[in-house]
Write an enzyme that holds these catalytic residues in place. Structure first.
Site, short mmCIF file in Angstrom:
data_model
loop_
_atom_site.label_atom_id
_atom_site.label_comp_id
_atom_site.label_asym_id
_atom_site.label_seq_id
_atom_site.Cartn_x
_atom_site.Cartn_y
_atom_site.Cartn_z
N ASP A 36 0.87 -1.19 0.00
CA ASP A 36 0.00 0.00 0.00
C ASP A 36 0.90 1.24 0.00
OD1 ASP A 36 -1.94 2.12 0.88
OD2 ASP A 36 -3.25 0.40 1.20
N ASP A 54 4.14 2.03 -4.44
CA ASP A 54 3.12 2.55 -5.35
C ASP A 54 2.85 1.53 -6.47
OD1 ASP A 54 1.59 3.97 -7.15
OD2 ASP A 54 2.70 5.84 -6.84
N SER A 123 -17.43 -2.31 -7.34
CA SER A 123 -18.31 -1.51 -6.50
C SER A 123 -19.70 -1.41 -7.11
CB SER A 123 -17.72 -0.10 -6.40
OG SER A 123 -18.70 0.81 -5.92
N ALA A 124 -20.69 -1.24 -6.23
CA ALA A 124 -22.06 -1.00 -6.68
C ALA A 124 -22.17 0.29 -7.49
CB ALA A 124 -22.99 -0.94 -5.48
N CYS A 125 -21.13 1.14 -7.41
CA CYS A 125 -21.15 2.40 -8.17
C CYS A 125 -21.09 2.15 -9.68
CB CYS A 125 -19.98 3.29 -7.77
SG CYS A 125 -20.20 4.00 -6.14
N TYR A 154 -15.53 6.97 -11.09
CA TYR A 154 -15.15 5.85 -10.20
C TYR A 154 -15.88 4.57 -10.64
CZ TYR A 154 -15.20 3.11 -5.82
OH TYR A 154 -15.12 2.11 -4.88
N ASN A 183 -21.25 -0.26 -0.04
CA ASN A 183 -21.08 0.54 1.18
C ASN A 183 -20.63 -0.27 2.40
OD1 ASN A 183 -21.82 3.15 0.20
ND2 ASN A 183 -23.94 2.41 0.12
N ALA A 198 -20.48 7.73 4.16
CA ALA A 198 -21.65 8.20 4.94
C ALA A 198 -21.70 7.64 6.38
CB ALA A 198 -22.93 7.89 4.18
N LYS A 205 -20.18 13.11 13.01
CA LYS A 205 -20.98 14.32 13.26
C LYS A 205 -21.78 14.16 14.55
CE LYS A 205 -21.44 15.58 8.39
NZ LYS A 205 -22.32 15.81 7.26
P1 NAD Z 1 -9.34 2.45 1.27
O1 NAD Z 1 -9.18 3.75 0.58
O2 NAD Z 1 -9.31 2.41 2.75
O3 NAD Z 1 -8.27 1.40 0.72
C1 NAD Z 1 -7.70 1.50 -0.55
C2 NAD Z 1 -6.19 1.51 -0.35
O4 NAD Z 1 -5.54 1.55 -1.63
C3 NAD Z 1 -5.71 2.73 0.44
O5 NAD Z 1 -5.05 2.34 1.62
C4 NAD Z 1 -4.76 3.41 -0.53
O6 NAD Z 1 -3.61 3.99 0.10
C5 NAD Z 1 -4.36 2.26 -1.44
N1 NAD Z 1 -3.83 2.76 -2.70
C6 NAD Z 1 -4.37 3.72 -3.50
N2 NAD Z 1 -3.55 3.97 -4.54
C7 NAD Z 1 -2.49 3.14 -4.39
C8 NAD Z 1 -1.30 2.94 -5.14
N3 NAD Z 1 -1.05 3.65 -6.25
N4 NAD Z 1 -0.40 2.02 -4.71
C9 NAD Z 1 -0.63 1.30 -3.57
N5 NAD Z 1 -1.75 1.45 -2.82
C10 NAD Z 1 -2.66 2.37 -3.23
O7 NAD Z 1 -10.70 1.83 0.71
P2 NAD Z 1 -11.54 0.57 1.19
O8 NAD Z 1 -12.82 1.07 1.72
O9 NAD Z 1 -10.70 -0.33 2.02
O10 NAD Z 1 -11.81 -0.11 -0.22
C11 NAD Z 1 -11.07 -1.20 -0.72
C12 NAD Z 1 -11.53 -1.51 -2.13
O11 NAD Z 1 -12.93 -1.81 -2.12
C13 NAD Z 1 -11.35 -0.39 -3.12
O12 NAD Z 1 -10.98 -0.91 -4.36
C14 NAD Z 1 -12.72 0.24 -3.22
O13 NAD Z 1 -12.92 0.88 -4.45
C15 NAD Z 1 -13.61 -0.97 -3.06
N6 NAD Z 1 -14.93 -0.62 -2.55
C16 NAD Z 1 -15.08 -0.16 -1.29
C17 NAD Z 1 -16.34 0.17 -0.81
C18 NAD Z 1 -16.56 0.68 0.58
O14 NAD Z 1 -17.71 0.96 0.93
N7 NAD Z 1 -15.54 0.84 1.40
C19 NAD Z 1 -17.47 0.05 -1.66
C20 NAD Z 1 -17.26 -0.41 -2.95
C21 NAD Z 1 -16.00 -0.76 -3.39
#
Ligand code: NAD
Length: 330
Positions: A36, A54, A123-125, A154, A183, A198, A205
């Site tokens: 990460d 990265d 994602s559901a998005c 996204y 979510n 949210a 809040k």
């Molecule tokens: P998060 O942001 O906490 O985790 C994502 C991680 O990816 C972060 O720690 C970030 O530092 C890392 N990252 C980003 N760019 C990077 C790079 N270039 N190199 C290395 N690491 C990198 O998000 P999350 O909530 O843990 O989500 C995890 C996954 O699940 C994501 O792919 C997100 O899109 C997907 N997702 C999450 C949700 C949710 O509700 N949390 C919903 C739908 C999808």
């Protein structure tokens, strides 16, 4: 003969879901490498090896995949809540950063000596906005994804990367599993700073407000969502990885609630009476909830706990964060 210990690479292991997943894989006896841009914010990683690196950089991806692992969990993405995704200000970053990570991971896995089975977090998005205009009756069945019209870049990137991994499965024989998260919330998730979602924003809040005061909510608060606790999400990921089913499949809850009503639920948990002030702000689609028919059929999975139960634990954790941050600032 003793069975070989399984190895896993978790991309995004410093993030919310990734750090919980690492814990789970360790508890199942895996050897885990995490990668990460940052270490987990709220507790030390449980990974055996952790690279702060990265994944947009091909050489880094080659290094962390190495000769190959048994399983890759690809959760790294440039993402955040509505305040990050729906303002349009981060569109280039979201598309460029996340797509580059996925292109690198898929291709490097293909070229590794041992090609891993890979989990991708969609994602559901990615569901079309036109099916989510009625807050009382959104449509999010897996088959409703096309014709595509996600309401954010996204969502478009998630759809592209789903297709990317599925193409590697068809053409190269890579074993792929894809879940569309709805979510996810829980302790040790981002709760401030602009990327929070949210549930965490509402908990923050409400924890920060004085009893009898007020909180602001973006939009009219009648938009509906469902929320899934992170432990349930991790259970779903593991079941999908162990199954023969590739997905894409929804991983979420069907307990739909309006944002105003969710705020009221959290107030009840907090023991506070607060006025809700609805203000203009980025909100996304009018209604969204998981449709769990497919995951139930294929994996026999559905959430085991109510929203209220998961929120209780999460509120407790965020309230502690808010109060210790306030104490440190004094
Ligand atoms: P998060 O942001 O906490 O985790 C994502 C991680 O990816 C972060 O720690 C970030 O530092 C890392 N990252 C980003 N760019 C990077 C790079 N270039 N190199 C290395 N690491 C990198 O998000 P999350 O909530 O843990 O989500 C995890 C996954 O699940 C994501 O792919 C997100 O899109 C997907 N997702 C999450 C949700 C949710 O509700 N949390 C919903 C739908 C999808």
């Amino acid at each position: 003969m003793q069975e070989k210990r399984k190895t896993a690479l978790v991309c995004g292991a410093g993030g919310f879901i990734g750090s919980h997943l690492v814990k789970r894989l360790k508890s199942e006896g895996y050897w885990v490498r995490g990668v990460d841009l940052k270490r987990p914010e709220f507790s030390p990683t449980h990974a055996d090896e952790f690279f702060v690196a990265d994944l947009r950089d091909q050489a880094t991806v080659k290094l962390v995949i190495g000769e190959g692992v048994d399983e890759i969990y690809q959760l790294a993405a440039d993402m955040g809540g509505a305040g990050y995704i729906f303002t349009g200000e981060h569109d280039v970053d979201v598309l460029q950063n996340s797509a580059t990570i996925n292109l690198n991971v898929a291709e490097t896995n293909r070229r590794a000596k041992q090609m891993a089975k890979i989990f991708y977090s969609s994602s559901a998005c990615m569901y079309p906005a036109y099916n989510q205009e009625d807050p009382g009756n959104p449509k999010c069945s897996e088959a409703s994804a096309y014709p595509a019209e996600p309401d954010s870049e996204y969502g478009w990137e998630k759809l592209f990367s789903e297709r990317l991994y599925l193409a590697y499965q068809r053409n190269i024989g890579m074993q792929v599993r894809i879940a569309r998260f709805h979510n996810i919330f829980g302790p040790e998730g981002t709760w401030q700073g602009g990327r929070e979602k949210a549930p965490a924003a509402l908990c923050r809040k409400i924890a920060s407000a004085k009893d009898g005061g007020k909180i602001e909510i973006w939009g009219d608060g009648l938009q509906t969502r469902s929320f899934l606790h992170v432990d349930e999400c991790v259970e779903g990921i593991r079941r999908l990885m162990k199954s023969d089913f590739s997905g894409p499949v929804n991983l979420g809850s069907e307990e739909m609630i309006s944002i105003n009503d969710y705020a009221k639920m959290i107030m009840k948990i907090a023991g506070k009476k607060l006025d809700i002030v609805n203000i203009p702000g980025p909100v996304g689609v009018r209604g969204r909830t998981s449709d769990n028919r497919l995951i139930q059929e294929k994996l026999g999975w559905s959430p085991s706990e109510s929203l209220e139960k998961g929120t209780r634990a999460t509120y407790g954790w965020i309230s502690d964060q808010v109060h210790s941050a306030a104490a440190n600032a004094r």
